[in-house]
Scaffold this motif. Structure first.
Motif, PDB file in Angstrom:
ATOM      1  N   LEU A 130      -5.334   7.862   1.677  1.00 14.58           N
ATOM      2  CA  LEU A 130      -5.599   7.157   0.423  1.00 14.58           C
ATOM      3  C   LEU A 130      -4.332   6.901  -0.385  1.00 14.58           C
ATOM      4  N   ALA A 131      -3.464   7.909  -0.468  1.00 14.35           N
ATOM      5  CA  ALA A 131      -2.250   7.755  -1.275  1.00 14.35           C
ATOM      6  C   ALA A 131      -1.377   6.649  -0.724  1.00 14.35           C
ATOM      7  N   PHE A 132      -1.291   6.574   0.598  1.00 10.44           N
ATOM      8  CA  PHE A 132      -0.490   5.516   1.206  1.00 10.44           C
ATOM      9  C   PHE A 132      -1.067   4.142   0.871  1.00 10.44           C
ATOM     10  N   CYS A 133      -2.361   3.997   1.018  1.00 11.79           N
ATOM     11  CA  CYS A 133      -2.998   2.709   0.727  1.00 11.79           C
ATOM     12  C   CYS A 133      -2.730   2.285  -0.715  1.00 11.79           C
ATOM     13  N   ARG A 134      -2.858   3.212  -1.627  1.00 12.16           N
ATOM     14  CA  ARG A 134      -2.696   2.905  -3.049  1.00 12.16           C
ATOM     15  C   ARG A 134      -1.241   2.633  -3.417  1.00 12.16           C
ATOM     16  N   SER A 135      -0.309   3.099  -2.588  1.00  9.00           N
ATOM     17  CA  SER A 135       1.109   2.895  -2.890  1.00  9.00           C
ATOM     18  C   SER A 135       1.617   1.522  -2.466  1.00  9.00           C
ATOM     19  N   ARG A 136       0.851   0.818  -1.627  1.00 10.42           N
ATOM     20  CA  ARG A 136       1.308  -0.465  -1.107  1.00 10.42           C
ATOM     21  C   ARG A 136       1.086  -1.574  -2.125  1.00 10.42           C
ATOM     22  N   HIS A 137       2.165  -2.274  -2.478  1.00  8.06           N
ATOM     23  CA  HIS A 137       2.029  -3.383  -3.423  1.00  8.06           C
ATOM     24  C   HIS A 137       1.360  -4.588  -2.775  1.00  8.06           C
ATOM     25  N   ASP A 138       1.364  -4.643  -1.426  1.00 12.52           N
ATOM     26  CA  ASP A 138       0.784  -5.790  -0.720  1.00 12.52           C
ATOM     27  C   ASP A 138      -0.588  -5.478  -0.127  1.00 12.52           C
ATOM     28  N   TRP A 139      -1.196  -4.386  -0.577  1.00 10.39           N
ATOM     29  CA  TRP A 139      -2.507  -4.008  -0.034  1.00 10.39           C
ATOM     30  C   TRP A 139      -3.568  -5.023  -0.437  1.00 10.39           C
ATOM     31  N   VAL A 140      -4.477  -5.300   0.467  1.00 10.68           N
ATOM     32  CA  VAL A 140      -5.626  -6.151   0.165  1.00 10.68           C
ATOM     33  C   VAL A 140      -6.887  -5.430   0.614  1.00 10.68           C
ATOM     34  N   GLY A 141      -7.981  -5.678  -0.086  1.00  8.72           N
ATOM     35  CA  GLY A 141      -9.260  -5.114   0.319  1.00  8.72           C
ATOM     36  C   GLY A 141      -9.616  -3.818  -0.379  1.00  8.72           C
ATOM     37  N   LYS A 142     -10.891  -3.556  -0.383  1.00 10.38           N
ATOM     38  CA  LYS A 142     -11.444  -2.329  -0.943  1.00 10.38           C
ATOM     39  C   LYS A 142     -11.155  -1.169   0.006  1.00 10.38           C
ATOM     40  N   GLN A 166      23.217   3.156   1.168  1.00  8.12           N
ATOM     41  CA  GLN A 166      22.183   2.916   0.163  1.00  8.12           C
ATOM     42  C   GLN A 166      20.868   3.424   0.730  1.00  8.12           C
ATOM     43  N   HIS A 167      20.222   4.347   0.017  1.00  5.62           N
ATOM     44  CA  HIS A 167      18.947   4.896   0.470  1.00  5.62           C
ATOM     45  C   HIS A 167      17.807   4.171  -0.228  1.00  5.62           C
ATOM     46  N   LEU A 168      16.868   3.656   0.562  1.00  4.09           N
ATOM     47  CA  LEU A 168      15.716   2.941   0.033  1.00  4.09           C
ATOM     48  C   LEU A 168      14.446   3.713   0.397  1.00  4.09           C
ATOM     49  N   PRO A 169      14.024   4.676  -0.432  1.00  2.00           N
ATOM     50  CA  PRO A 169      12.820   5.457  -0.119  1.00  2.00           C
ATOM     51  C   PRO A 169      11.554   4.640  -0.337  1.00  2.00           C
ATOM     52  N   ASN A 170      10.610   4.797   0.592  1.00  2.00           N
ATOM     53  CA  ASN A 170       9.320   4.095   0.503  1.00  2.00           C
ATOM     54  C   ASN A 170       9.512   2.604   0.234  1.00  2.00           C
ATOM     55  N   HIS A 171      10.474   2.025   0.904  1.00  2.00           N
ATOM     56  CA  HIS A 171      10.789   0.606   0.710  1.00  2.00           C
ATOM     57  C   HIS A 171       9.708  -0.257   1.350  1.00  2.00           C
ATOM     58  N   GLN A 172       9.291  -1.319   0.681  1.00  2.00           N
ATOM     59  CA  GLN A 172       8.190  -2.133   1.187  1.00  2.00           C
ATOM     60  C   GLN A 172       8.571  -3.575   1.486  1.00  2.00           C
ATOM     61  N   GLN A 173       9.717  -4.031   1.036  1.00  2.00           N
ATOM     62  CA  GLN A 173      10.148  -5.403   1.322  1.00  2.00           C
ATOM     63  C   GLN A 173      10.926  -5.427   2.645  1.00  2.00           C
ATOM     64  N   MET A 174      10.223  -5.108   3.719  1.00  2.00           N
ATOM     65  CA  MET A 174      10.897  -4.933   5.004  1.00  2.00           C
ATOM     66  C   MET A 174      11.406  -6.251   5.579  1.00  2.00           C
ATOM     67  N   ALA A 175      10.684  -7.322   5.404  1.00  2.00           N
ATOM     68  CA  ALA A 175      11.118  -8.606   5.950  1.00  2.00           C
ATOM     69  C   ALA A 175      12.445  -9.030   5.331  1.00  2.00           C
TER      70      ALA A 175
END
Length: 331
Positions: free
Chosen positions: A26-38, A208-217
């Motif tokens: 759950l925590a991972f899902c909620r941490s994603r800025h690009d998450w979609v869906g219930k 440069q350390h990027l923790p929990n980075h989400q802009q991978m592309a």
């Protein structure tokens, strides 16, 4: 992440998406800025009780498709899903877990057509091979930078890096007096954060350390060279035309990675066969100095950069809903 990528494609096509996930996810899902869906947490119970609980959900009754992705979903679980009467799609990697029972099979690896799915999914519609690599939407909309404008090394060993490769590799690069600029990406489940922070405070490396980075592309598309675990990230790196060194850290990564190596855009180290982190670091330093070789690897990756796999899977799922022209229930 493949399920998230497919969910993003469904969402773009006005299809409602519901995820059933474990409490620990759950925590991972909620941490994603690009998450979609219930998101609905699954209770901790037996397989039979879980299937029964699932069937009582209003979202299950309304669903057109059930999609599974995970090694925990064994043959018995897949059989139970099949018996619910819902159309059932399955992500698979190596066809090594018995009968699949899927209506639609998804495997975007280059080696997928060689896996004898006739034996385990004889009646399934198959979305297999490179055209069906399911990537998140960010990889479709991000334009890879020209090689001449790329300037740093990216290191990424997945969300948790269970083998501790990140810190070991940085230490090996430090011992070689590596001078390139380095970006280190760690995920939300990375457990060596304190040790990594201590190392970064005293190292002479430019990091440069990027923790929990989400802009991978964006990050991959700017990298002159990447060192990555040889999981699903290898398809993302190819989509970004990024020369790479892939580290095989699990048996199920070997076949797909061997195909990637033959394509000429990456080099491979099989850590499960005892290859050393020091040798990997030495190769990275050597490659960094060979601009013409890296440029060639960049060009070859571009030949395999296809980001439309999610759309092709969606088209297959939509078509299978009925020959009478029925399509997904709208959002």
């Amino acid at each position: 992440m493949r399920c998230l990528a497919l969910a993003q494609e469904l969402d773009l096509n006005q299809v409602k998406v519901t995820f059933l996930v474990s409490e620990s996810s759950l925590a991972f899902c909620r941490s994603r800025h690009d998450w979609v869906g219930k998101v609905i947490p699954v209770p901790d119970c037996s397989v039979d009780a879980e299937i029964q609980w699932m069937q009582q959900l209003p979202e299950f009754d309304q669903a057109d498709w059930i999609v599974l992705d995970g090694y925990q979903f064994d043959q018995a679980y897949r059989f139970a899903i099949k018996n619910t009467g819902k159309l059932f799609a399955l992500f698979d990697d190596n066809n090594d877990s018995g009968q699949l029972y899927a209506d639609l099979l998804i495997n975007g690896s280059s080696h997928a057509p060689l896996l004898n799915y006739d034996q385990t999914a004889a009646t399934a519609q198959r979305c297999i091979g490179e055209p069906y690599r399911v990537l998140r939407h960010e990889f479709r909309i991000t334009e890879p930078m020209p090689f001449s404008e790329r300037s740093h090394l990216v290191i990424c060993f997945g969300g948790s890096d269970p083998s501790g490769m990140t810190l070991s590799l940085l230490q090996a690069l430090e011992s070689l007096s590596a001078s390139m600029s380095v970006r280190v990406i760690t995920g939300a489940a990375y457990r060596d954060g304190m040790a990594l922070d201590d190392f970064l405070k005293r190292t002479g490396l430019i990091v440069q350390h990027l923790p929990n980075h989400q802009q991978m592309a964006d990050c991959f598309s700017r990298a002159r060279l990447a060192i990555s675990a040889a999981g699903g990230s290898q398809f993302e790196l190819a989509a970004c035309c990024t020369p790479s060194i892939l580290a095989v850290v699990a048996e199920n990564q070997r076949l797909a990675t061997a195909q990637a190596e033959q394509q000429g855009w990456c080099e491979v180290f099989d850590m499960t066969q005892g290859e050393s982190v020091k040798a990997l670091a030495e190769t990275a330093v050597m490659l960094w100095s060979q601009s013409s070789k890296l440029a060639t690897m960049h060009q070859k990756a571009g030949q395999f950069a296809d980001t439309m796999g999610s759309s092709r899977v969606f088209e297959s799922m939509s078509a299978m809903l009925g020959s009478d022209g029925k399509r997904f229930k709208g959002g």
